[in-house]
Design a protein around this motif. Sequence first.
Motif, short mmCIF file in Angstrom:
data_model
loop_
_atom_site.label_atom_id
_atom_site.label_comp_id
_atom_site.label_asym_id
_atom_site.label_seq_id
_atom_site.Cartn_x
_atom_site.Cartn_y
_atom_site.Cartn_z
N SER A 1 -12.89 48.60 18.79
CA SER A 1 -13.66 47.95 17.72
C SER A 1 -13.03 46.61 17.34
N LEU A 2 -11.72 46.58 17.22
CA LEU A 2 -11.03 45.33 16.92
C LEU A 2 -11.23 44.34 18.06
N ARG B 1 -14.65 42.88 17.78
CA ARG B 1 -14.75 41.91 16.67
C ARG B 1 -14.12 40.57 17.06
N GLN B 2 -12.95 40.63 17.69
CA GLN B 2 -12.27 39.40 18.07
C GLN B 2 -13.03 38.67 19.17
N GLU C 1 -16.29 38.86 19.71
CA GLU C 1 -17.50 38.34 19.06
C GLU C 1 -17.19 37.07 18.28
N ALA C 2 -16.06 37.05 17.57
CA ALA C 2 -15.69 35.87 16.78
C ALA C 2 -15.40 34.66 17.67
#
Length: 195
Positions: free
Chosen positions: A99-100, A103-104, A106-107
Motif C-alpha cells: 500500500s505504501l 501511494r509513493q 502514484e505520487a
Amino acid sequence: MSQRPHHRPMRPGAEFFADLEGGHDPALVREAADRAATLLVRGARASDDAGIAERLERLAETEGLETLAELWSGSPADSLAGCLWRLYVLRSWVYADPSLAARQFEAGRARAQVARVVAGVADPPGPDELREMVDEVLRGIAERDFADVLLRAAAFARVVATGRAQLGQDDAARMLGVAEHLESAAHLELAGELA
C-alpha cells in the motif's frame, strides 16, 4: 642476564588460518556471491527449461533467497550480485508494504512520465499491481534481456523516488540512488561489461 640471539619468529602456515573460528574470509564470500549471481542471471538465460522463470520467482518466496541476498548485500552496484541485491530489496520492500509502495508510486508518476511507462505498472497502480510488476521483473531475469530487467526496475525506483520527494519524505534520495545504480548497471550490461 643471558643474551639470546635474535631470530625471526616463525610464521604460521595456511593451515593455521584454516583452523581459526568465527568470521568468514571476505574474498571467499564475495566469490560465492558473484558465482551465485552469475549462475542465476547467465544460467537462467542459457537454459532451455521453460519453467525456470517460475522457479526463480518461487526462489524469492520460499527457497532461501534471503541467504543469497545477504551474500549480495556487500557487492558493488556495478556487479551482477549488486544488481540482484537491489532487485531483491525492491521486491522485499513492495511485498512488505504494498500500500505504501502504491501511494509513493502514484505520487511520483505524474512527474516521472517516461519512467512510469518504462516501469510497466498497471494503471491505477494499486498494491496488487505493484506486486505483480516486481514479480514480472524477477521472472524477466530468465525470460528477457537482463538490461531490460534492470531498466524497468530503475524506472520503477525513479518513480517511487519522485513520489517520496513529492510527499516530503527524507528517503527519496536513497531510492533515487537505487534507480541510478540499476540504470548504470543496465548500460554496463548493454555494453557487455557487467560481471
